[in-house]
Design a protein around this motif. Sequence first.
Motif, PDB file in Angstrom:
ATOM      1  N   ALA A  43     -33.941  -1.723  59.951  1.00 12.43           N
ATOM      2  CA  ALA A  43     -34.325  -2.933  60.672  1.00 12.43           C
ATOM      3  C   ALA A  43     -35.121  -2.606  61.927  1.00 12.43           C
ATOM      4  O   ALA A  43     -36.054  -3.330  62.292  1.00 12.43           O
ATOM      5  CB  ALA A  43     -33.077  -3.739  61.033  1.00 12.43           C
ATOM      6  N   THR A  44     -34.780  -1.505  62.595  1.00  9.52           N
ATOM      7  CA  THR A  44     -35.456  -1.148  63.843  1.00  9.52           C
ATOM      8  C   THR A  44     -36.940  -0.860  63.635  1.00  9.52           C
ATOM      9  O   THR A  44     -37.734  -0.983  64.566  1.00  9.52           O
ATOM     10  CB  THR A  44     -34.790   0.084  64.484  1.00  9.52           C
ATOM     11  OG1 THR A  44     -34.686   1.122  63.510  1.00  9.52           O
ATOM     12  CG2 THR A  44     -33.415  -0.264  65.009  1.00  9.52           C
ATOM     13  N   ASP A  45     -37.329  -0.489  62.413  1.00 11.06           N
ATOM     14  CA  ASP A  45     -38.736  -0.206  62.128  1.00 11.06           C
ATOM     15  C   ASP A  45     -39.517  -1.477  61.813  1.00 11.06           C
ATOM     16  O   ASP A  45     -40.741  -1.427  61.659  1.00 11.06           O
ATOM     17  CB  ASP A  45     -38.859   0.759  60.939  1.00 11.06           C
ATOM     18  CG  ASP A  45     -38.236   2.116  61.231  1.00 11.06           C
ATOM     19  OD1 ASP A  45     -38.260   2.526  62.412  1.00 11.06           O
ATOM     20  OD2 ASP A  45     -37.714   2.741  60.288  1.00 11.06           O
ATOM     21  N   HIS A  46     -38.801  -2.599  61.725  1.00 16.89           N
ATOM     22  CA  HIS A  46     -39.467  -3.848  61.319  1.00 16.89           C
ATOM     23  C   HIS A  46     -39.089  -5.014  62.232  1.00 16.89           C
ATOM     24  O   HIS A  46     -38.950  -6.145  61.774  1.00 16.89           O
ATOM     25  CB  HIS A  46     -39.119  -4.174  59.867  1.00 16.89           C
ATOM     26  CG  HIS A  46     -39.770  -3.257  58.875  1.00 16.89           C
ATOM     27  ND1 HIS A  46     -41.085  -3.392  58.496  1.00 16.89           N
ATOM     28  CD2 HIS A  46     -39.279  -2.178  58.214  1.00 16.89           C
ATOM     29  CE1 HIS A  46     -41.386  -2.437  57.620  1.00 16.89           C
ATOM     30  NE2 HIS A  46     -40.309  -1.684  57.430  1.00 16.89           N
ATOM     31  N   ARG A  47     -38.970  -4.742  63.503  1.00 18.72           N
ATOM     32  CA  ARG A  47     -38.631  -5.808  64.440  1.00 18.72           C
ATOM     33  C   ARG A  47     -39.729  -6.868  64.536  1.00 18.72           C
ATOM     34  O   ARG A  47     -39.465  -8.017  64.865  1.00 18.72           O
ATOM     35  CB  ARG A  47     -38.365  -5.216  65.832  1.00 18.72           C
ATOM     36  CG  ARG A  47     -37.053  -4.460  65.928  1.00 18.72           C
ATOM     37  CD  ARG A  47     -36.901  -3.794  67.272  1.00 18.72           C
ATOM     38  NE  ARG A  47     -35.603  -3.150  67.397  1.00 18.72           N
ATOM     39  CZ  ARG A  47     -35.275  -2.324  68.381  1.00 18.72           C
ATOM     40  NH1 ARG A  47     -36.173  -2.043  69.324  1.00 18.72           N
ATOM     41  NH2 ARG A  47     -34.082  -1.783  68.440  1.00 18.72           N
TER      42      ARG A  47
END
Length: 406
Positions: A43-47
């Motif tokens: 998820a952190t790569d697609h904020r």
Amino acid sequence: MTQSLEQIASEFVPLKELSEQGRAALLQQAVQDTLAAGAKINATDHREHLVYLLEGSLGLVSQGKANRVTADAPRARLPLFPERISNEFAVAESTCRLLVIDKAAFGDRLNDERTAGFEVNDVEINADEGRIFQEIYEATLNNRLELPPMPEVAIRIQRMADDPDVGIPELTKVVQMDAAVAGALLHATNSPLYRGAQPITNIRDAVVRLGLKTTRMLATNIAMRQTFKADSSLVKERMRQLWEHSVNVSAIAYVLARKSRKFDPERALLAGLMHDIGVIPILKYMENQGTKLSPEALESTLFKLHGMTGVLVMNYWGMDPELVTVAEEADNWMRDTGEKPDYCDLVIVSQLLSYLNTPRMASLPDPNQVPAFKKMDIGSVDADMNLAILDEVRDELEAIKHVLNA
């Protein structure tokens, strides 16, 4: 028959808010990625993205809980990471095809659609007032107006409403994220409106007593109060007045919805609370710019622009078209869109009733002549500006306002 990407995307939340043409244009900018079996996506790569599962199956891990998602399941209609929790990730069980949408591009396109065709009519103001009016108008159209963020708790609760797997433990955890919301919710649970035989002392028991739907509604509305904040004395007072008016309208909308049985009372409460949300970015803009206007010029500017800015805020928050219409047209007293009343009609009526026996009523139409009022079928306002149904629910109205002001 195999569906096209356009047909599949028309069911995705929130892409379905766009027109068919707008969605098609957005899909031209989108990226399709392939995730090999066993590969991981964080998820952190697609904020900054909305990520959807188009083909295959994967395991979605959120807050330590794993769920299997397949492309043909209802859960696949939502973004993989709707909660924006940093430790969320997904692992492909088979080769997966993903659709990746830029959030900013989606928001810009939605705002463009919602604001297309807006016109600002002439208004009698002096040169200085006209300059301020024009600045705010241009800032709105050029996306330079600072839109208020929805409180994080409200964001998470709104997104949880679309997830059929959310239950009491998940909702309890989200409410507990904000101490002010949690405390106010406990207060509400023990208020005359909701209290039972035994007092409630923890959030989980509060959620059990209220139920998932009422908890979501109350927590969202309580959290919304954080949005009605300002620093300067002039704007702070106007923001206080705005909150007070919004609470009054939402309480009336709630009891009318319950009495008429034509509306969902919880949704009516939210519509009433958000109907004037477009006033907030205008007040914030004036506060940030150090703008000073006479009270008359301020009200004139707010009246002319708050519908347009309300549309921007509601779309920025991802609210559905029905509530967007409320923010846009709740002050259109003679609005008439057919025989069946909608939530905008309900809020129009609630506003008029909130002004009964106040000086403002002198500048408003006779409620009995307003199309929305006729459609609601709640009786007539008498010669002394009283309505029988309001007298019947005075105690309930005060209880609701007490809950929202906790």
